[in-house]
Design a protein around this motif. Structure first.
Motif, mmCIF file in Angstrom:
data_model
loop_
_atom_site.group_PDB
_atom_site.id
_atom_site.type_symbol
_atom_site.label_atom_id
_atom_site.label_comp_id
_atom_site.label_asym_id
_atom_site.label_seq_id
_atom_site.Cartn_x
_atom_site.Cartn_y
_atom_site.Cartn_z
ATOM 1 N N PRO A 55 -8.424 3.163 -23.813
ATOM 2 C CA PRO A 55 -9.285 4.061 -24.590
ATOM 3 C C PRO A 55 -10.620 4.362 -23.895
ATOM 4 C CG PRO A 55 -8.279 2.465 -26.050
ATOM 5 C CD PRO A 55 -7.952 2.036 -24.642
ATOM 6 N N LEU A 56 -11.138 3.405 -23.131
ATOM 7 C CA LEU A 56 -12.363 3.662 -22.364
ATOM 8 C C LEU A 56 -12.124 4.751 -21.322
ATOM 9 C CD1 LEU A 56 -13.553 -0.022 -21.697
ATOM 10 C CD2 LEU A 56 -14.392 1.564 -23.448
ATOM 11 N N VAL A 57 -10.979 4.674 -20.649
ATOM 12 C CA VAL A 57 -10.627 5.682 -19.647
ATOM 13 C C VAL A 57 -10.432 7.038 -20.317
ATOM 14 C CG1 VAL A 57 -8.918 6.384 -17.918
ATOM 15 C CG2 VAL A 57 -9.588 3.980 -18.100
ATOM 16 N N ASP A 58 -9.760 7.046 -21.460
ATOM 17 C CA ASP A 58 -9.491 8.300 -22.177
ATOM 18 C C ASP A 58 -10.779 9.006 -22.604
ATOM 19 O OD1 ASP A 58 -6.687 8.174 -22.022
ATOM 20 O OD2 ASP A 58 -6.539 7.003 -23.871
ATOM 21 N N ARG A 59 -11.829 8.249 -22.925
ATOM 22 C CA ARG A 59 -13.094 8.835 -23.381
ATOM 23 C C ARG A 59 -14.001 9.295 -22.246
ATOM 24 N NH1 ARG A 59 -12.773 4.512 -27.240
ATOM 25 N NH2 ARG A 59 -14.154 3.231 -25.968
ATOM 26 N N ARG A 60 -13.717 8.855 -21.043
ATOM 27 C CA ARG A 60 -14.614 9.135 -19.920
ATOM 28 C C ARG A 60 -14.324 10.525 -19.350
ATOM 29 N NH1 ARG A 60 -13.447 4.475 -16.106
ATOM 30 N NH2 ARG A 60 -11.602 5.453 -15.318
ATOM 31 N N GLU A 61 -15.395 11.220 -18.955
ATOM 32 C CA GLU A 61 -15.210 12.507 -18.282
ATOM 33 C C GLU A 61 -14.612 12.241 -16.899
ATOM 34 O OE1 GLU A 61 -17.629 16.540 -16.999
ATOM 35 O OE2 GLU A 61 -18.755 14.678 -17.238
ATOM 36 N N PRO A 62 -13.500 12.893 -16.576
ATOM 37 C CA PRO A 62 -12.865 12.636 -15.279
ATOM 38 C C PRO A 62 -13.755 13.057 -14.105
ATOM 39 C CG PRO A 62 -11.379 13.827 -16.747
ATOM 40 C CD PRO A 62 -12.732 13.829 -17.395
ATOM 41 N N PRO A 63 -13.787 12.247 -13.061
ATOM 42 C CA PRO A 63 -14.506 12.667 -11.856
ATOM 43 C C PRO A 63 -14.003 14.025 -11.352
ATOM 44 C CG PRO A 63 -13.943 10.353 -11.698
ATOM 45 C CD PRO A 63 -13.260 10.885 -12.931
ATOM 46 N N ALA A 64 -12.712 14.299 -11.516
ATOM 47 C CA ALA A 64 -12.151 15.580 -11.085
ATOM 48 C C ALA A 64 -12.812 16.736 -11.823
ATOM 49 C CB ALA A 64 -10.642 15.597 -11.312
ATOM 50 N N ALA A 65 -13.085 16.563 -13.129
ATOM 51 C CA ALA A 65 -13.700 17.625 -13.928
ATOM 52 C C ALA A 65 -15.137 17.898 -13.490
ATOM 53 C CB ALA A 65 -13.660 17.268 -15.412
ATOM 54 N N ARG A 66 -15.781 16.898 -12.920
ATOM 55 C CA ARG A 66 -17.154 17.062 -12.422
ATOM 56 C C ARG A 66 -17.182 17.552 -10.977
ATOM 57 N NH1 ARG A 66 -17.723 11.858 -14.968
ATOM 58 N NH2 ARG A 66 -17.659 10.873 -12.937
ATOM 59 N N GLY A 67 -16.009 17.689 -10.391
ATOM 60 C CA GLY A 67 -15.937 18.144 -9.002
ATOM 61 C C GLY A 67 -16.373 17.092 -7.994
ATOM 62 N N GLU A 68 -16.307 15.820 -8.387
ATOM 63 C CA GLU A 68 -16.676 14.756 -7.448
ATOM 64 C C GLU A 68 -15.663 14.691 -6.314
ATOM 65 O OE1 GLU A 68 -17.349 10.795 -8.889
ATOM 66 O OE2 GLU A 68 -18.471 11.517 -10.624
ATOM 67 N N PRO A 69 -16.121 14.435 -5.117
ATOM 68 C CA PRO A 69 -15.157 14.232 -4.028
ATOM 69 C C PRO A 69 -14.394 12.930 -4.266
ATOM 70 C CG PRO A 69 -17.376 13.709 -3.277
ATOM 71 C CD PRO A 69 -17.509 14.276 -4.663
ATOM 72 N N ARG A 70 -13.160 12.896 -3.769
ATOM 73 C CA ARG A 70 -12.372 11.659 -3.855
ATOM 74 C C ARG A 70 -12.978 10.641 -2.909
ATOM 75 N NH1 ARG A 70 -6.961 12.037 -6.177
ATOM 76 N NH2 ARG A 70 -6.782 9.888 -5.532
ATOM 77 N N ARG A 71 -13.179 9.438 -3.421
ATOM 78 C CA ARG A 71 -13.710 8.338 -2.615
ATOM 79 C C ARG A 71 -12.924 7.094 -2.948
ATOM 80 N NH1 ARG A 71 -19.694 8.640 -4.599
ATOM 81 N NH2 ARG A 71 -18.570 9.248 -6.462
ATOM 82 N N ASP A 72 -11.704 7.019 -2.411
ATOM 83 C CA ASP A 72 -10.863 5.866 -2.674
ATOM 84 C C ASP A 72 -10.069 5.514 -1.429
ATOM 85 O OD1 ASP A 72 -8.587 7.761 -2.805
ATOM 86 O OD2 ASP A 72 -9.227 8.149 -4.852
ATOM 87 N N GLU A 73 -9.819 4.222 -1.273
ATOM 88 C CA GLU A 73 -9.063 3.755 -0.115
ATOM 89 C C GLU A 73 -8.490 2.374 -0.374
ATOM 90 O OE1 GLU A 73 -11.234 2.722 3.446
ATOM 91 O OE2 GLU A 73 -12.942 1.990 2.283
ATOM 92 N N ILE A 74 -7.351 2.129 0.234
ATOM 93 C CA ILE A 74 -6.783 0.785 0.266
ATOM 94 C C ILE A 74 -7.410 0.077 1.457
ATOM 95 C CG2 ILE A 74 -4.697 -0.580 0.615
ATOM 96 C CD1 ILE A 74 -3.127 1.815 -0.586
ATOM 97 N N VAL A 75 -8.033 -1.052 1.215
ATOM 98 C CA VAL A 75 -8.647 -1.834 2.284
ATOM 99 C C VAL A 75 -7.600 -2.757 2.904
ATOM 100 C CG1 VAL A 75 -10.424 -3.548 2.842
ATOM 101 C CG2 VAL A 75 -10.916 -1.701 1.202
#
Length: 130
Positions: A55-75
């Motif tokens: 439910p916390l995830v469902d309520r959060r504005e998606p980074p995609a909707a804000r146009g944030e660049p993807r910043r994720d990686e497997i270390v």
């Protein structure tokens, strides 16, 4: 047949996509029933089940909707026998830069996260120069 690390990497793509789009349907394909979500940042440890975390995830504005660049990686992906693995990953949402320690197990439904333990640092976005 695909090797184990390739299967885990595919789950991690769903995980990162789920976080970027605030999509608990995708995340539900990655987390095992009964999985734990544990934040180790700050004074008191936060320890939630999926019924509290999603439910916390469902309520959060998606980074995609804000146009944030993807910043994720497997270390790294470290295997522990044939049916357990630890994935260390980095991702960022807004000013929070996360280090995720994701414990995976091989289940009848495929590789799933059984525990997510993470820490985050606040790193403000760069300000424009005047």
């Amino acid at each position: 047949m695909q090797d184990t690390k390739t299967l885990i990497e595919a789950r991690m793509k769903l995980y990162f996509d789920g976080l970027y789009h605030s999509d608990t349907e995708r995340l539900g394909q990655v987390f095992a029933p009964g999985a734990r979500y544990v934040c180790a940042t700050g004074g008191e440890v936060i320890n939630l089940g999926l019924d509290e975390y999603f439910p916390l995830v469902d309520r959060r504005e998606p980074p995609a909707a804000r146009g944030e660049p993807r910043r994720d990686e497997i270390v790294s992906i470290t295997m522990a026998g044939d049916r357990a693995a630890l994935v260390v990953a980095h991702c960022a949402i807004g000013e929070r830069h996360f280090t995720d320690l994701l414990s995976f197990i091989d289940t009848a439904a495929g590789w799933r996260i059984i525990a997510k333990v993470f820490h985050y640092d606040l790193i403000p976005a760069p300000q424009p120069q005047e």
